[in-house]
Design an enzyme around this catalytic site. Structure first.
Site, PDB file in Angstrom:
ATOM      1  N   SER A 182       0.257   6.391 -12.562  1.00  0.00           N
ATOM      2  CA  SER A 182       0.260   5.332 -13.318  1.00  0.00           C
ATOM      3  C   SER A 182       1.213   4.460 -13.405  1.00  0.00           C
ATOM      4  O   SER A 182       1.718   4.008 -12.411  1.00  0.00           O
ATOM      5  CB  SER A 182      -0.264   5.709 -14.896  1.00  0.00           C
ATOM      6  OG  SER A 182      -0.501   4.453 -15.590  1.00  0.00           O
ATOM      7  N   ASP A 219      -0.697  -2.392 -13.753  1.00  0.00           N
ATOM      8  CA  ASP A 219       0.334  -1.188 -13.605  1.00  0.00           C
ATOM      9  C   ASP A 219       0.085  -0.505 -12.051  1.00  0.00           C
ATOM     10  O   ASP A 219      -0.897  -0.744 -11.493  1.00  0.00           O
ATOM     11  CB  ASP A 219       0.096  -0.263 -14.649  1.00  0.00           C
ATOM     12  CG  ASP A 219      -1.176   0.525 -14.872  1.00  0.00           C
ATOM     13  OD1 ASP A 219      -2.134  -0.088 -14.293  1.00  0.00           O
ATOM     14  OD2 ASP A 219      -1.215   1.613 -15.319  1.00  0.00           O
ATOM     15  N   ASP A 254      -1.482   2.165 -11.070  1.00  0.00           N
ATOM     16  CA  ASP A 254      -2.847   2.702 -10.629  1.00  0.00           C
ATOM     17  C   ASP A 254      -3.876   1.628 -11.090  1.00  0.00           C
ATOM     18  O   ASP A 254      -5.133   1.968 -11.060  1.00  0.00           O
ATOM     19  CB  ASP A 254      -3.311   4.142 -11.330  1.00  0.00           C
ATOM     20  CG  ASP A 254      -3.395   4.181 -12.697  1.00  0.00           C
ATOM     21  OD1 ASP A 254      -2.570   3.353 -13.294  1.00  0.00           O
ATOM     22  OD2 ASP A 254      -3.909   5.014 -13.276  1.00  0.00           O
ATOM     23  N   ASP A 298      -5.308   0.591 -13.712  1.00  0.00           N
ATOM     24  CA  ASP A 298      -6.333   0.510 -14.904  1.00  0.00           C
ATOM     25  C   ASP A 298      -6.152  -0.229 -15.903  1.00  0.00           C
ATOM     26  O   ASP A 298      -6.856  -0.875 -16.875  1.00  0.00           O
ATOM     27  CB  ASP A 298      -6.400   2.172 -15.532  1.00  0.00           C
ATOM     28  CG  ASP A 298      -5.111   2.610 -15.858  1.00  0.00           C
ATOM     29  OD1 ASP A 298      -4.158   2.224 -15.767  1.00  0.00           O
ATOM     30  OD2 ASP A 298      -5.218   3.807 -16.548  1.00  0.00           O
TER      31      ASP A 298
HETATM   32 MG    MG Z   1      -2.246   3.280 -15.402  1.00  0.00          MG
END
Ligand code: MG
Length: 444
Positions: free
Chosen positions: A94, A237, A239, A241
């Protein structure tokens, strides 16, 4: 042994997250899923191929095949899993610094696996009770090249694409060299936006900026917004999400505010909204105004997602830019979030800063301090001092004080105590923060 943290297994490759452990996790997860095929994707980290290939070897040794999706945002893999009713494994850490990586297991409905499932996988790892097939039955890898378009089309089906296209928005986007380096600019081009992209080259060292989309890490995007004539700035960020926004004047928008704005234009009377207890009262005010039900949970995206499923909620989210849109899927999704924002800007025909002015203005002050004692002891001591105040114990202690509230909670990942203080009055928010920090100082 405990391997899973609040967001999958995380560690530093070749240190605590070894290839041996990664392969073992692959074997255990595939044994647990017991599925013909498992989808696998990764973010842009340098160690991604190494960790992913170890995981894939483990998976194939149990006889499961692998659908290899390549670099994809975590919600892109989750969407694929949901659509194809197939479990998945995401290789990502992440927003963590570039030296980290991680392994996240996704259920065949696209949600993160439950804590019980994590425990089952941990037991399999410890007892080494993996499914093991003969050489003839070894799993195979199949390359899937359509996952990005399926994901992007799924998002576009939930907004008014024609209206967004007509506006020809001028957008600056900073994907932080992460998993959305291709998908989000591609989505914006489908919306007919005029795009200036920053850090949209995949770079697993995150050489341009720290991967967490906080204002102190978004200096380049903010300067670009101030120097150009943009309608909106967007950042993710690692990744993708999460998604945060900058207004047309170059002001960073607090995650609580963007969530409140999106809720305002996405819910109807009688709908349900879910958010952690740490969220701003601005969201409560908006839900009251819209006659929507607001459920407050413990802090953590998987808890918000699970509560949304149980209550058939329309929307949920956190103050860090993680927004979950129930019609799409029950996980945080940065590309869905940016689409909802462009959709509401297009439908209202107003500048982003003007739309934000319609959201009640609260000040929330966040701080933390080292936790030197057991949380339950600290909590009991606070309760002895704080009398005749309304208290909510959903997560830590939320104390309703005059003209505001304070939330004191132990972090789930670090040995610290987090303190949030909110009031409509900036000075009062500071006073509340100082007052409870002083109390905690005496107790710790
Ligand atoms: Mg994330």
């Amino acid at each position: 042994m405990k391997y899973f943290g609040t967001n999958g297994i995380r560690g530093i490759p070749n240190d605590d997250l070894t290839t041996e452990l990664s392969m073992t996790v692959g074997k255990a997860a595939a044994t647990y899923f017991n599925s013909d095929t498992i989808a696998v994707a990764k973010d842009t980290r340098i160690s991604g191929d190494m960790i992913m290939n170890a995981v894939i070897s483990g998976v194939m040794s149990t006889g499961s095949n692998v659908k290899y999706l390549g670099v994809l945002p975590t919600p892109g893999l989750q969407y694929y899993c949901k659509k194809h009713k197939m479990p998945g494994i995401m290789i990502t850490a992440s927003h963590n610094p570039p030296e980290y990586n991680g392994i996240k297991c996704i259920d065949k409905d696209g949600t993160e696996i439950s804590e019980d499932a994590e425990k089952s996988i941990e037991n399999l790892i410890d007892n080494k009770k993996f499914k093991n097939v003969s050489w003839r039955m070894s799993g195979q890898i199949y390359i899937e090249s359509n996952a990005i378009d399926e994901y992007i089309n799924g998002i576009m089906s939930l907004v008014d694409v024609k209206k967004i296209r007509e506006k020809r928005f001028k957008v600056a986007i900073d994907t932080g060299n992460g998993a959305a380096y291709f998908t989000s600019p591609y989505l914006l081009s489908k919306y007919n936006c005029h795009i200036v992209s920053l850090n949209s080259n995949p770079d697993g060292t995150f050489s341009s900026r720290n991967s967490e989309p906080k204002p102190e890490n978004l200096g380049d995007l903010i300067s670009l917004m101030k120097s150009g004539n943009f309608d909106i700035g967007i950042a993710h960020d690692g990744d993708a999400d999460r998604c945060v926004f900058i207004d047309e004047h170059g002001n960073f928008i607090d995650g609580d505010k963007s969530l409140s704005l999106i809720v305002k234009y996405s819910v109807n009377s009688g709908d349900t909204v879910v958010t952690p207890v740490s969220s701003s009262d601005a969201l409560s005010d908006i839900c009251n105004e819209k006659k929507a039900r607001l459920i407050k949970t413990k802090v953590g995206a998987p808890i918000v997602a699970r509560t949304m499923i149980e209550n058939k909620a329309t929307i949920g989210g956190e103050e860090n830019g993680g927004i979950i849109y129930g019609k799409h899927q029950y996980c945080r999704d940065g590309a869905m979030t940016l689409s909802l924002m462009l959709n509401l800007m297009a439908s209202q025909g107003k500048k982003l800063s003007d739309l934000l002015n319609e959201i009640p203005d609260y000040t929330i002050i966040k701080s933390s301090m080292e936790r030197k004692r057991n949380w339950d002891d600290i909590k009991n001591d606070i309760l002895k001092i704080i009398k005749d105040k309304k208290i909510d114990e959903t997560d830590g202690l939320k104390i309703y004080d005059d003209d505001g509230w304070v939330l004191i909670r132990p972090s789930g990942t670090e040995k610290i105590i987090r303190i949030y203080a909110e009031s409509r009055n900036r000075k009062r928010a500071m006073e509340l923060s100082d007052k409870y920090k002083a109390i905690l100082n005496d107790l710790i």
